[in-house]
Design an enzyme around this catalytic site. Structure first.
Site, short mmCIF file in Angstrom:
data_model
loop_
_atom_site.label_atom_id
_atom_site.label_comp_id
_atom_site.label_asym_id
_atom_site.label_seq_id
_atom_site.Cartn_x
_atom_site.Cartn_y
_atom_site.Cartn_z
N TRP A 169 0.81 -1.21 0.00
CA TRP A 169 0.00 0.00 0.00
C TRP A 169 0.85 1.27 0.00
CZ3 TRP A 169 1.70 2.76 4.03
CH2 TRP A 169 2.32 2.06 5.06
N GLY A 246 6.80 -6.21 -0.46
CA GLY A 246 6.08 -6.12 0.80
C GLY A 246 6.99 -6.53 1.93
N SER A 247 6.40 -7.07 2.98
CA SER A 247 7.19 -7.37 4.17
C SER A 247 8.00 -8.65 3.99
CB SER A 247 6.26 -7.51 5.37
OG SER A 247 5.34 -8.55 5.12
N GLU A 268 11.08 -7.88 -3.19
CA GLU A 268 11.51 -6.54 -2.74
C GLU A 268 10.91 -6.36 -1.36
OE1 GLU A 268 13.50 -4.60 -4.42
OE2 GLU A 268 13.50 -5.61 -6.36
N LEU A 269 11.73 -6.52 -0.32
CA LEU A 269 11.16 -6.67 1.03
C LEU A 269 11.53 -5.50 1.94
CD1 LEU A 269 11.89 -10.50 1.26
CD2 LEU A 269 9.87 -9.34 0.36
N CYS A 302 10.16 1.82 2.12
CA CYS A 302 11.14 0.79 2.48
C CYS A 302 12.56 1.33 2.49
CB CYS A 302 11.02 -0.36 1.48
SG CYS A 302 11.20 0.22 -0.19
N GLU A 399 12.04 -2.32 11.28
CA GLU A 399 11.66 -1.17 10.46
C GLU A 399 10.48 -0.48 11.15
OE1 GLU A 399 9.74 -2.81 6.99
OE2 GLU A 399 10.74 -1.39 5.69
N1 NAD Z 1 11.91 -3.45 -1.14
C1 NAD Z 1 10.98 -2.73 -1.72
O1 NAD Z 1 11.05 -2.38 -2.89
C2 NAD Z 1 9.76 -2.34 -0.95
C3 NAD Z 1 8.93 -1.34 -1.46
C4 NAD Z 1 7.81 -0.96 -0.74
C5 NAD Z 1 7.51 -1.59 0.45
N2 NAD Z 1 8.32 -2.56 0.92
C6 NAD Z 1 8.00 -3.20 2.21
O2 NAD Z 1 6.61 -3.50 2.31
C7 NAD Z 1 6.20 -3.48 3.66
C8 NAD Z 1 4.95 -2.63 3.81
O3 NAD Z 1 3.97 -3.10 2.99
P1 NAD Z 1 2.76 -4.02 3.50
O4 NAD Z 1 2.45 -3.73 4.92
O5 NAD Z 1 1.67 -3.87 2.50
O6 NAD Z 1 3.41 -5.46 3.42
P2 NAD Z 1 2.69 -6.87 3.43
O7 NAD Z 1 3.74 -7.88 3.26
O8 NAD Z 1 1.77 -7.01 4.58
O9 NAD Z 1 1.75 -6.82 2.13
C9 NAD Z 1 2.26 -6.69 0.84
C10 NAD Z 1 1.25 -7.28 -0.13
O10 NAD Z 1 1.11 -8.67 0.14
C11 NAD Z 1 -0.26 -8.97 0.40
N3 NAD Z 1 -0.28 -10.04 1.41
C12 NAD Z 1 -0.13 -9.91 2.74
N4 NAD Z 1 -0.20 -11.13 3.32
C13 NAD Z 1 -0.39 -12.01 2.32
C14 NAD Z 1 -0.56 -13.43 2.27
N5 NAD Z 1 -0.55 -14.16 3.39
N6 NAD Z 1 -0.73 -14.02 1.08
C15 NAD Z 1 -0.75 -13.29 -0.06
N7 NAD Z 1 -0.61 -11.95 -0.09
C16 NAD Z 1 -0.43 -11.32 1.09
C17 NAD Z 1 -0.85 -7.67 0.90
O11 NAD Z 1 -2.25 -7.67 0.77
C18 NAD Z 1 -0.15 -6.69 -0.01
O12 NAD Z 1 -0.77 -6.69 -1.27
C19 NAD Z 1 7.36 -2.90 4.42
O13 NAD Z 1 8.07 -3.94 5.04
C20 NAD Z 1 8.21 -2.25 3.33
O14 NAD Z 1 9.56 -2.11 3.65
C21 NAD Z 1 9.43 -2.96 0.25
O1 SSN Z 2 8.68 2.11 -0.53
C1 SSN Z 2 9.40 1.71 -1.35
C2 SSN Z 2 9.61 2.12 -2.73
C3 SSN Z 2 9.83 3.58 -2.87
C4 SSN Z 2 10.91 3.84 -3.88
O2 SSN Z 2 10.89 3.28 -4.98
O3 SSN Z 2 11.76 4.66 -3.56
#
Ligand code: NAD
Ligand code: SSN
Length: 498
Positions: A169, A246-247, A268-269, A302, A399
């Protein structure tokens, strides 16, 4: 599309959009907007009220989308040339930019970013589309000298197939275009599972992709709140690639599921970015760097600085300048033009920041400014600086993903590097110094995928984006982003003398 009568109470959203048909609540499967009886609520972070209700896709919907994508992808790959995805992507990019105000409003309403930040994200999202429009035409193979007489050996880059795309999100637009643009450029089809907190931006982008003439059946959007249904993208044998942002915990779980069918995976975590300020740094520049890279998007990216490491002899001066700068931030409703800090995404995000502050204070840290949530509607936390942060605190380990800048002190370069690398994460790292002899040495020794030297701004379409350690694997954007959606095939033509 949204029926205006159903939604006239949604905070005047219709009045704010030039093209109201961009506010969509259906799923997009097999080139059709699909109404679902079951819906889930999307909450506006600034007011904690319901912004709208979006189709809640089931596992059957995911299967239908994947099967349709599978058929369409083969036809797309067979009929497409390097130039065709480029033409479509250029048109999609143009439409995104033409609709920047509406897209930014939708993004801001569902995510909580300020309008300026939301506009910035839409422009950034569009930059991936135009970047991969160009990359589509530069997908080269090699001719390889063969060790066999009368044989020719060459490689081609082929689309990996159907790609499952799961995004967070915190960047509702850019995380989608950074994956979808290279996938379509490579000749793949995509099934997107947007975040349930911010599905509207994804649906609007899909509408514009349709208007730009995306090949039929190659782009599907399945919003859902049902995480089990979403895991179909990691399980279904017709999906060849999973790209997840995501996470770390969810990424690990999806990687395990994907292993059952040996899908290609990009992850990308999460991060825990160190931001090091050496004694020879320009302190004002370093404060400016923290203000951007810690408080940008209310600390919810992130690559946000998570731990501010400052050399002992300048710590007091740095802390006082940072505190003064933070005092000037204005938090409030994110659509108010005066606001520089929007809300956090939800109650859980507030609870995490509060827990980090409480834990740090209990272990001896001092709150220099902020430290409390804001009462009333919406998910606001006062921008916060704490000094005296230590390795045994939660802020060192996790984080925070919020507007909390914890200041740790260090003695020497070796000490700074030891602290910086003492984490399982390795996404971004930053340092500020005027000593040019440090630049390459510290950049090399930081265990991260991306380094900013004297800048807190490292994200751009041309810059390879991705981490090491438990921040994941794979690169997005840049000259490497396309190959995440390709497989290299080698062809040997032998016996040419016969
Ligand atoms: N490395 C990167 O490029 C990058 C970029 C942006 C965000 N992030 C990371 O994302 C995290 C924040 O985002 P978040 O809270 O939405 O993360 P999240 O892992 O909870 O969710 C990410 C996505 O996965 C889906 N999801 C969650 N649980 C799931 C499951 N059990 N099965 C299938 N799909 C599932 C969510 O609905 C969402 O679409 C932070 O840790 C941040 O650092 C990383
Ligand atoms: O939150 C992570 C991605 C943001 C970025 O691309 O800089």
């Amino acid at each position: 599309m949204l029926d205006r009568r159903q939604h006239q109470n949604h905070h005047g959203i219709f009045e704010q959009l030039k093209d109201r048909s961009l506010f969509i609540e259906q799923a997009y499967i097999n080139d059709e907007w699909v109404e679902k009886q079951k819906t889930f609520d999307v909450i506006e972070p600034s007011t904690a009220s319901v912004l709208g209700r979006v189709a809640d896709c089931t596992v059957e919907d995911f299967r239908a989308a994947i099967e349709s994508a599978y058929v369409a992808q083969q036809e797309y790959a067979d009929s497409t040339t390097g130039a065709q995805p480029g033409a479509f992507l250029r048109k999609w990019c143009d439409l995104i930019l033409q609709n920047v105000d509406d897209l930014a409003t939708i993004l801001a309403l569902e995510n909580g970013k300020t309008l300026a930040e939301a506009k910035g994200e839409i422009v950034y999202a569009a930059s991936f589309v135009s970047w991969f429009a160009e990359e589509a035409t530069r997908s080269y193979g090699h001719t390889i000298p063969s060790s066999t007489a009368n044989a020719t050996l060459y490689t081609t880059r082929e689309p990996v197939g159907v790609c499952g795309i799961i995004t967070p999100w915190n960047s509702p637009a850019a995380m989608i275009t950074r994956k979808v643009a290279p996938a379509l450029a490579a000749g793949c089809a995509v099934v997107i599972k947007p975040p349930s907190e911010t599905p509207y931006t994804a649906l609007a982008l899909a509408r514009l992709a349709g208007d730009a003439g995306v090949h039929h059946g190659v782009l599907h959007v399945c919003p859902t709140k049902d995480r089990t249904a979403a895991t179909e993208l990691a399980i279904h044998p017709l999906v060849s690639k999973l790209s997840f942002t995501g996470s770390t915990s969810v990424g690990k779980m999806l990687a395990k599921l994907s292993a059952q069918t040996l899908k290609k995976v990009s992850l990308e975590l999460g991060g825990n970015a160190p931001f090091i300020v050496f004694e020879d740094a320009d302190i004002d520049l370093a404060v400016e760097g923290v203000m951007f890279c810690k408080f940008w998007c209310t600390g919810q990216t992130c690559v946000c600085a998570n731990r501010i490491l400052v050399q002992k002899n300048i710590a007091a001066a740095f802390t006082s300048k940072l505190t003064a700068a933070v005092a000037k931030l204005k938090y409030g409703h994110n659509l108010d033009p005066e606001t520089t800090q929007g809300p956090l995404v939800n109650e859980a995000a507030i609870a995490k920041v509060a827990a980090h502050v409480e834990d740090a204070v209990a272990k001896g840290a001092k709150v220099e400014i902020g430290g409390t949530r804001v009462s009333g509607p919406g998910f606001f936390f006062v921008p916060t600086v704490i000094s005296g942060a230590k390795r045994n605190m939660l802020v060192a380990e996790e984080e925070t993903f919020g507007p909390l800048a914890p200041i740790f002190e260090f003695d020497s370069e070796a000490d700074a590097l030891r602290l910086a690398n003492d984490t399982e994460f390795g996404l971004a790292g930053y340092f500020f110094s005027r000593d040019i002899s440090r630049y390459m040495r510290v950049a090399r020794k930081l265990q991260v995928g991306m380094v900013g030297v004297n800048t807190g701004k490292i994200s751009a379409a041309e810059a390879p984006f991705g981490g090491v350690k438990e921040s994941g694997y794979g690169k997005e954007g840049s000259l490497y982003g396309l190959e995440e959606y390709q497989v290299i095939k080698s062809v040997t033509i032998g016996n040419q003398d016969k």
